[in-house]
Design a protein around this motif. Sequence first.
Motif: not given
Length: 165
Positions: A35, A38, A49, A61, A63, A75, A79-81, A98
């Motif tokens: 992450v 953002i 997000r 992005v 959530d 987060d 947590t990752c995208i 996310l």
Amino acid sequence: MKVDEIKELHSFLSFRLDKEVFAVNVSKVIEILEVPHITKIPKSPAYMRGVVNLRGTVLPVIDARLKLGLQKVADTISTCIIVFNIQLEQETLMVGALVDAVQEVFEMDEAELKPAPSIGGKYKTEFIRGMARKEEDFVMVLEVDKIFATEEIINLQTEIEAVKA
């Protein structure tokens, strides 16, 4: 082995949101990102997000927790995208989702997917492609194109294209 006995295996990426495990077809996944910062977008829906800079490209992005009706949490290091390619009519768009944590890639014959329960579920059944059995639990396989192809993302993508022109 007879031809009709040959299974067509597909790869799926599983990830966790809250205590639930979800999966998507790997063909929809472009990459997985840590992450970054953002940038928030004023007056956007709560599940949006913001946007991140993905090698010079503006990536919206979402959530995934909020989009699927789960509660917002802070987060964590896990947590990752997940960057997806979503198909919208004749156009392909990139969207980041996310998630709490990415788990594994597994293979499965799509014929083994069980239909999502039509009543009693807390998730919209139109978002669920089917239920996959993994050991003693079920994994919800999602329809990425339906979840993330929302009017807000389409409008945002249009605005981004207008700014770049």
